[in-house]
Scaffold this motif. Structure first.
Motif, PDB file in Angstrom:
ATOM      1  N   LEU A 122      -2.575   2.890   8.487  1.00  0.00           N
ATOM      2  CA  LEU A 122      -3.495   3.520   9.451  1.00  0.00           C
ATOM      3  C   LEU A 122      -2.911   4.839   9.961  1.00  0.00           C
ATOM      4  O   LEU A 122      -3.639   5.819  10.150  1.00  0.00           O
ATOM      5  N   GLU A 123      -1.590   4.878  10.167  1.00  0.00           N
ATOM      6  CA  GLU A 123      -0.982   6.139  10.617  1.00  0.00           C
ATOM      7  C   GLU A 123      -1.103   7.204   9.533  1.00  0.00           C
ATOM      8  O   GLU A 123      -1.367   8.362   9.811  1.00  0.00           O
ATOM      9  N   ARG A 124      -0.950   6.786   8.272  1.00  0.00           N
ATOM     10  CA  ARG A 124      -1.104   7.766   7.175  1.00  0.00           C
ATOM     11  C   ARG A 124      -2.517   8.319   7.125  1.00  0.00           C
ATOM     12  O   ARG A 124      -2.749   9.445   6.723  1.00  0.00           O
ATOM     13  N   PHE A 125      -3.495   7.496   7.523  1.00  0.00           N
ATOM     14  CA  PHE A 125      -4.890   7.954   7.521  1.00  0.00           C
ATOM     15  C   PHE A 125      -5.245   8.726   8.796  1.00  0.00           C
ATOM     16  O   PHE A 125      -6.381   9.142   8.964  1.00  0.00           O
ATOM     17  N   GLY A 126      -4.275   8.883   9.705  1.00  0.00           N
ATOM     18  CA  GLY A 126      -4.520   9.712  10.886  1.00  0.00           C
ATOM     19  C   GLY A 126      -4.986   8.958  12.113  1.00  0.00           C
ATOM     20  O   GLY A 126      -5.335   9.579  13.129  1.00  0.00           O
ATOM     21  N   ALA A 127      -4.995   7.625  12.069  1.00  0.00           N
ATOM     22  CA  ALA A 127      -5.358   6.859  13.271  1.00  0.00           C
ATOM     23  C   ALA A 127      -4.190   6.879  14.257  1.00  0.00           C
ATOM     24  O   ALA A 127      -3.038   7.053  13.862  1.00  0.00           O
ATOM     25  N   GLU A 128      -4.511   6.722  15.549  1.00  0.00           N
ATOM     26  CA  GLU A 128      -3.461   6.556  16.563  1.00  0.00           C
ATOM     27  C   GLU A 128      -3.259   5.060  16.731  1.00  0.00           C
ATOM     28  O   GLU A 128      -4.159   4.370  17.216  1.00  0.00           O
ATOM     29  N   VAL A 129      -2.101   4.569  16.306  1.00  0.00           N
ATOM     30  CA  VAL A 129      -1.874   3.121  16.308  1.00  0.00           C
ATOM     31  C   VAL A 129      -0.926   2.749  17.452  1.00  0.00           C
ATOM     32  O   VAL A 129       0.146   3.354  17.608  1.00  0.00           O
ATOM     33  N   TYR A 130      -1.345   1.773  18.255  1.00  0.00           N
ATOM     34  CA  TYR A 130      -0.536   1.254  19.358  1.00  0.00           C
ATOM     35  C   TYR A 130      -0.326  -0.240  19.137  1.00  0.00           C
ATOM     36  O   TYR A 130      -1.055  -0.866  18.352  1.00  0.00           O
ATOM     37  N   VAL A 131       0.666  -0.798  19.824  1.00  0.00           N
ATOM     38  CA  VAL A 131       0.876  -2.243  19.757  1.00  0.00           C
ATOM     39  C   VAL A 131       0.912  -2.811  21.171  1.00  0.00           C
ATOM     40  O   VAL A 131       1.169  -2.098  22.150  1.00  0.00           O
ATOM     41  N   ILE A 189     -10.113   2.972  -3.995  1.00  0.00           N
ATOM     42  CA  ILE A 189     -10.284   1.508  -4.050  1.00  0.00           C
ATOM     43  C   ILE A 189     -11.387   1.093  -3.075  1.00  0.00           C
ATOM     44  O   ILE A 189     -12.229   0.237  -3.388  1.00  0.00           O
ATOM     45  N   LEU A 190     -11.405   1.712  -1.883  1.00  0.00           N
ATOM     46  CA  LEU A 190     -12.461   1.370  -0.904  1.00  0.00           C
ATOM     47  C   LEU A 190     -13.837   1.761  -1.440  1.00  0.00           C
ATOM     48  O   LEU A 190     -14.813   1.015  -1.285  1.00  0.00           O
ATOM     49  N   ASP A 191     -13.916   2.922  -2.101  1.00  0.00           N
ATOM     50  CA  ASP A 191     -15.193   3.336  -2.711  1.00  0.00           C
ATOM     51  C   ASP A 191     -15.600   2.339  -3.793  1.00  0.00           C
ATOM     52  O   ASP A 191     -16.765   1.949  -3.900  1.00  0.00           O
ATOM     53  N   ASP A 192     -14.623   1.926  -4.617  1.00  0.00           N
ATOM     54  CA  ASP A 192     -14.915   0.936  -5.674  1.00  0.00           C
ATOM     55  C   ASP A 192     -15.405  -0.369  -5.057  1.00  0.00           C
ATOM     56  O   ASP A 192     -16.320  -1.010  -5.576  1.00  0.00           O
ATOM     57  N   ALA A 193     -14.773  -0.766  -3.949  1.00  0.00           N
ATOM     58  CA  ALA A 193     -15.186  -2.017  -3.292  1.00  0.00           C
ATOM     59  C   ALA A 193     -16.645  -1.925  -2.856  1.00  0.00           C
ATOM     60  O   ALA A 193     -17.425  -2.862  -3.045  1.00  0.00           O
ATOM     61  N   GLU A 194     -17.037  -0.776  -2.293  1.00  0.00           N
ATOM     62  CA  GLU A 194     -18.443  -0.599  -1.875  1.00  0.00           C
ATOM     63  C   GLU A 194     -19.363  -0.716  -3.096  1.00  0.00           C
ATOM     64  O   GLU A 194     -20.420  -1.343  -3.016  1.00  0.00           O
ATOM     65  N   ARG A 195     -18.955  -0.114  -4.209  1.00  0.00           N
ATOM     66  CA  ARG A 195     -19.816  -0.145  -5.401  1.00  0.00           C
ATOM     67  C   ARG A 195     -19.867  -1.532  -6.033  1.00  0.00           C
ATOM     68  O   ARG A 195     -20.867  -1.910  -6.642  1.00  0.00           O
ATOM     69  N   LEU A 239       0.830  -1.213   0.000  1.00  0.00           N
ATOM     70  CA  LEU A 239       0.000   0.000   0.000  1.00  0.00           C
ATOM     71  C   LEU A 239       0.862   1.260   0.000  1.00  0.00           C
ATOM     72  O   LEU A 239       0.371   2.348  -0.288  1.00  0.00           O
ATOM     73  N   LYS A 240       2.160   1.094   0.299  1.00  0.00           N
ATOM     74  CA  LYS A 240       3.049   2.275   0.299  1.00  0.00           C
ATOM     75  C   LYS A 240       3.122   2.899  -1.085  1.00  0.00           C
ATOM     76  O   LYS A 240       3.514   4.049  -1.231  1.00  0.00           O
ATOM     77  N   MET A 241       2.781   2.126  -2.130  1.00  0.00           N
ATOM     78  CA  MET A 241       2.849   2.679  -3.488  1.00  0.00           C
ATOM     79  C   MET A 241       1.620   3.520  -3.822  1.00  0.00           C
ATOM     80  O   MET A 241       1.566   4.132  -4.892  1.00  0.00           O
ATOM     81  N   LEU A 242       0.640   3.583  -2.925  1.00  0.00           N
ATOM     82  CA  LEU A 242      -0.595   4.322  -3.192  1.00  0.00           C
ATOM     83  C   LEU A 242      -0.749   5.491  -2.228  1.00  0.00           C
ATOM     84  O   LEU A 242      -0.411   5.386  -1.043  1.00  0.00           O
ATOM     85  N   SER A 243      -1.320   6.590  -2.727  1.00  0.00           N
ATOM     86  CA  SER A 243      -1.650   7.722  -1.848  1.00  0.00           C
ATOM     87  C   SER A 243      -2.936   7.395  -1.080  1.00  0.00           C
ATOM     88  O   SER A 243      -3.674   6.471  -1.464  1.00  0.00           O
ATOM     89  N   VAL A 244      -3.224   8.174  -0.038  1.00  0.00           N
ATOM     90  CA  VAL A 244      -4.476   7.931   0.704  1.00  0.00           C
ATOM     91  C   VAL A 244      -5.687   8.148  -0.206  1.00  0.00           C
ATOM     92  O   VAL A 244      -6.698   7.448  -0.080  1.00  0.00           O
ATOM     93  N   GLU A 245      -5.556   9.073  -1.147  1.00  0.00           N
ATOM     94  CA  GLU A 245      -6.683   9.314  -2.074  1.00  0.00           C
ATOM     95  C   GLU A 245      -6.907   8.080  -2.946  1.00  0.00           C
ATOM     96  O   GLU A 245      -8.048   7.671  -3.192  1.00  0.00           O
TER      97      GLU A 245
END
Ligand code: CP
Length: 300
Positions: free
Chosen positions: A168-177, A18-24, A7-13
């Motif tokens: 998830l971090e690129r999308f602004g989530a706070e990610v913990y482990v 792709i997620l919108d396409d999946a819904e459709r 996924l590093k090869m794709l921008s968040v947009e």
């Protein structure tokens, strides 16, 4: 034609699209309208969900699947990954879905001209798993920014964790482990590490991971119940989760190890929803890879 190896090869947009396409594409069936594309699914490591949901996505889109069984192929005569894929490209395959135990195996395949969709590379990436995880979280919360996602378990050996932390971090989530110290990558900062008891109280999403014993150099889990009590999601911990908190797991699940067996299908669990979303996401990735015109012939 578009490969998807990380996924590093794709921008968040692009990921959002792709997620919108999946819904459709969720309900779209191109029944009986094969458009001539043939895809080979090369699984050098075991799989149920990824392999079968790619096959289901291919059937629902009317794409032909070339049967390829590693166990009975010339891989057993020593043929390497590149020569195997180049052979299948030469006989007409339009794309490959590949799972392989070697991290970044796809770097050997630069001589191919058809798209490669990574179905999991060693401890590296599992981009379509991350996409279905993102879709599941987006359906639940509508956004990612500010969400607290705790990834629990065998982080070090998990391609799902590595893909998901980054995106998830690129999308602004706070990610913990959370998990045994020796199974957490050295570069994950101290302030991002929680005990499981801290994790369940702050998490909007508790994302459990399978222990990847096949990548542990022969190490065995001496006592599964000890693991569950020390690091896993017990029934008592589930009760302390936030009211809206959800449980995710890429599966296969080691019941009674990462999670109490009775929680696998509890109200908070989205584990089977994740699998269901996997087909829609893989349809979107296939359409993108083949640049198909999305003209639903038959919608059910
Ligand atoms: N989640 C996942 O990749 O499952 P499989 O190994 O069964 O494909």
């Amino acid at each position: 034609m578009s490969s998807l190896t990380s996924l590093k090869m794709l921008s968040v947009e692009e990921i959002d699209r792709i997620l919108d396409d999946a819904e459709r594409l969720y309900e779209v069936r191109h029944v009986g309208s094969r458009n001539g594309h043939v895809i080979a699914n090369l699984f050098f490591e075991a799989s149920t969900r990824t392999k079968c949901s790619f096959e289901m996505a291919q059937k629902q889109l009317g794409i032909d699947t070339l049967h390829f069984d590693v166990a009975t192929s010339s891989v057993n005569k020593g043929e390497g990954l590149y020569d195997t894929a180049k052979t299948l490209e030469s006989i007409g395959c339009d794309a490959f879905i590949i799972r392989h135990g070697e991290t970044r195996y796809y770097e050997q395949l630069k001589g191919l001209t058809v798209p490669i969709i990574n179905a999991g590379d060693g401890s590296g990436d599992h981009p379509t798993q991350s996409l279905l995880d993102l879709l599941t979280i987006r359906q639940e919360f509508g956004l990612f920014r500010g969400l607290k996602v705790v990834i629990v378990g065998d982080i070090l050996h998990s391609r799902v964790a590595h893909s998901n932390i980054e995106v998830l971090e690129r999308f602004g989530a706070e990610v913990y482990v959370s998990g045994p110290e020796e199974w957490i990558d050295e570069d994950i900062p101290r302030e991002k590490r929680l005990t499981i008891d801290e994790a369940v109280e702050i998490a909007d999403v508790v994302m459990l991971l399978r222990i990847q014993l096949e990548r542990h150099d022969g190490e065995m889990l001496s006592n599964p119940d000890d693991y569950l009590q020390t690091y896993g999601l017990t029934m008592e911990r589930e009760k302390r989760m936030k009211p809206h908190g959800i449980i995710m797991h890429p599966a296969p699940v080691n019941r009674g190890v990462e999670i109490d067996s009775s929680l696998v299908e509890c109200e908070r669990s989205r584990i089977f929803k994740q699998m269901n979303n996997g087909v829609a996401v893989r349809k979107a990735v296939l359409v993108r890879a083949l640049h198909q015109k999305e003209a639903p012939v038959h919608v059910v």
